[in-house]
Motif scaffolding. Structure first.
Motif, short mmCIF file in Angstrom:
data_model
loop_
_atom_site.label_atom_id
_atom_site.label_comp_id
_atom_site.label_asym_id
_atom_site.label_seq_id
_atom_site.Cartn_x
_atom_site.Cartn_y
_atom_site.Cartn_z
N THR A 214 47.93 38.17 39.84
CA THR A 214 49.00 38.11 38.84
C THR A 214 48.55 38.67 37.50
O THR A 214 49.31 39.36 36.81
N PHE A 215 47.31 38.37 37.11
CA PHE A 215 46.82 38.74 35.78
C PHE A 215 45.63 39.71 35.87
O PHE A 215 44.75 39.69 35.02
N LYS A 216 45.63 40.56 36.88
CA LYS A 216 44.51 41.47 37.12
C LYS A 216 44.22 42.35 35.90
O LYS A 216 43.07 42.50 35.49
N LYS A 217 45.26 42.91 35.31
CA LYS A 217 45.08 43.82 34.18
C LYS A 217 44.37 43.12 33.02
O LYS A 217 43.42 43.65 32.44
N GLU A 218 44.82 41.90 32.71
CA GLU A 218 44.27 41.18 31.56
C GLU A 218 42.83 40.72 31.83
O GLU A 218 41.96 40.82 30.95
N ILE A 219 42.57 40.22 33.04
CA ILE A 219 41.23 39.74 33.35
C ILE A 219 40.24 40.91 33.45
O ILE A 219 39.12 40.84 32.93
N ASP A 220 40.66 41.99 34.07
CA ASP A 220 39.79 43.17 34.15
C ASP A 220 39.48 43.71 32.76
O ASP A 220 38.36 44.18 32.50
N ASP A 221 40.45 43.63 31.87
CA ASP A 221 40.23 44.10 30.50
C ASP A 221 39.18 43.24 29.80
O ASP A 221 38.34 43.75 29.04
N TRP A 222 39.21 41.92 30.06
CA TRP A 222 38.19 41.05 29.47
C TRP A 222 36.82 41.43 29.99
O TRP A 222 35.84 41.51 29.23
N PHE A 223 36.70 41.71 31.29
CA PHE A 223 35.43 42.18 31.85
C PHE A 223 34.99 43.47 31.17
O PHE A 223 33.79 43.67 30.92
N GLY A 224 35.94 44.33 30.89
CA GLY A 224 35.60 45.60 30.26
C GLY A 224 35.04 45.44 28.86
O GLY A 224 34.21 46.24 28.42
N LEU A 231 30.84 37.82 33.67
CA LEU A 231 30.07 37.75 34.91
C LEU A 231 29.37 36.39 35.02
O LEU A 231 29.29 35.80 36.10
N ASP A 232 28.88 35.87 33.89
CA ASP A 232 28.28 34.53 33.92
C ASP A 232 29.34 33.48 34.20
O ASP A 232 29.07 32.49 34.91
N MET A 233 30.55 33.66 33.68
CA MET A 233 31.64 32.73 34.00
C MET A 233 31.98 32.83 35.49
O MET A 233 32.32 31.84 36.13
N PRO A 242 39.06 32.55 38.73
CA PRO A 242 39.51 33.94 38.83
C PRO A 242 38.50 34.95 38.30
O PRO A 242 38.57 36.13 38.65
N PHE A 243 37.55 34.50 37.46
CA PHE A 243 36.47 35.41 37.04
C PHE A 243 35.71 35.90 38.27
O PHE A 243 35.31 37.06 38.34
N ARG A 244 35.50 34.99 39.23
CA ARG A 244 34.79 35.37 40.44
C ARG A 244 35.58 36.40 41.24
O ARG A 244 35.02 37.38 41.74
N GLN A 245 36.89 36.18 41.33
CA GLN A 245 37.73 37.14 42.05
C GLN A 245 37.66 38.51 41.39
O GLN A 245 37.58 39.54 42.06
N ALA A 246 37.66 38.54 40.06
CA ALA A 246 37.58 39.80 39.33
C ALA A 246 36.23 40.47 39.57
O ALA A 246 36.16 41.69 39.79
N ALA A 247 35.16 39.69 39.53
CA ALA A 247 33.82 40.25 39.72
C ALA A 247 33.69 40.89 41.10
O ALA A 247 33.10 41.96 41.25
N VAL A 248 34.26 40.24 42.11
CA VAL A 248 34.23 40.79 43.46
C VAL A 248 35.07 42.06 43.52
O VAL A 248 34.64 43.09 44.07
N SER A 249 36.27 42.02 42.95
CA SER A 249 37.16 43.18 42.96
C SER A 249 36.54 44.38 42.24
O SER A 249 36.71 45.52 42.67
N GLY A 251 33.41 45.01 42.06
CA GLY A 251 32.15 45.39 42.70
C GLY A 251 30.92 44.87 42.00
O GLY A 251 29.82 45.39 42.19
N LEU A 252 31.08 43.80 41.21
CA LEU A 252 29.96 43.23 40.46
C LEU A 252 29.34 42.03 41.14
O LEU A 252 28.31 41.52 40.72
N MET A 253 29.99 41.55 42.21
CA MET A 253 29.53 40.35 42.91
C MET A 253 29.99 40.44 44.36
O MET A 253 31.06 40.98 44.64
N ASN A 254 29.18 39.90 45.26
CA ASN A 254 29.57 39.87 46.66
C ASN A 254 30.65 38.84 46.89
O ASN A 254 30.68 37.78 46.25
N ALA A 255 31.56 39.13 47.82
CA ALA A 255 32.63 38.21 48.15
C ALA A 255 32.08 36.98 48.83
O ALA A 255 31.09 37.07 49.59
#
Length: 262
Positions: A214-224, A231-233, A242-249, A251-255
């Protein structure tokens, strides 16, 4: 730094209007530090050169229950992201309130004041007969410290989130997201839904993968903008993260081996 303040940890300070107030705030800061999410936030706050000072919130008839984080007067532009418009409410003659640009951010980062009093929120809990998602004094403090941390970093923005008016703006969304992860890290399953109140997030939305979609754009922007912090979150072992879901999406963390479901 205010002369009557006492250092809590690193550049987190508490105004000592009384020993009782300082100890009460320290008790909730200690509570936050019992979690992985809390230690992550404190770690990054203390990496900044700017201090954060917690002071008593003074209720009024119009504003009886609240808490605020805000830049030290004169440094508002520094708290905002570089080139981001600073928006100020303006009331039109017909009574409609709009927001107009009042300045542009520098991205330098600012020192932060944080108005908070645990007694305000304990009284609300007593008056309402329960702790609604997001209303625990520790959660309120965590929420405001997320705001303060982003101001320290010079990343604050007033952007709206399309289709999600009740979030108010991107900063409130980020604070609610992080505070929900903190809440989940403490073992709670009921989560806060938006900034217009303290209603419980619908069960379907509390699946981290659905929330992230739902909030992929906003969460990915925070990662950016703050990859290391996000990544620590993502490493926080909370069921709702959802930070974990973003990290996996990204490619920064294994699923994980199984979907993270509540």
């Amino acid at each position: 730094m205010a002369p009557a303040s006492k250092q809590y940890l690193g550049n987190i300070w508490v105004l000592e209007t009384s020993v009782a107030y300082r100890r009460e705030v320290a008790r909730y800061l200690d509570l936050i530090r019992t979690t992985n999410a809390g230690n992550t936030l404190f770690k990054y706050i203390n990496q900044r050169p700017q201090w954060m000072l917690i002071m008593p919130f003074h209720p009024t008839q119009k504003d009886p229950v609240n808490a605020y984080a805000y830049p030290v007067p004169g440094s508002e532009a520094d708290s905002y992201a570089k080139y981001a418009f600073m928006m100020t409410p303006f009331k039109l003659p017909n009574g409609v309130t709009i927001e107009i640009p009042s300045g542009v951010g520098t991205g330098k980062g600012s020192m932060v004041y944080l108005d908070f009093h645990p007694a305000t929120w304990r009284q609300r809990i007593k008056n309402t007969g329960g702790i609604a998602p997001g209303t625990g004094p520790g959660e309120i403090l965590f929420h405001e410290m997320i705001h303060g941390y982003r101001m320290q970093c010079g990343l604050a923005r007033d952007d709206k989130i399309a289709g999600h008016q009740r979030m108010d703006n991107i900063e409130e969304f980020y604070a609610i997201l992080a505070a929900n992860v903190y809440r989940s890290d403490r073992g709670f399953t009921s989560l806060r839904t938006d900034h217009w109140g303290f209603e419980r997030l619908k069960k379907t939305d509390s699946y981290p993968e659905i929330f992230y979609d739902t909030f992929k754009k906003e969460i990915d922007d925070w990662f950016g903008k703050q990859r290391s912090f996000c990544l620590d979150m993502a490493r926080v072992p909370a069921k709702f993260n959802p930070f974990r879901q973003a990290a996996v999406s990204l490619g920064l963390m294994n699923a994980p081996l199984t979907p993270m479901r509540l």
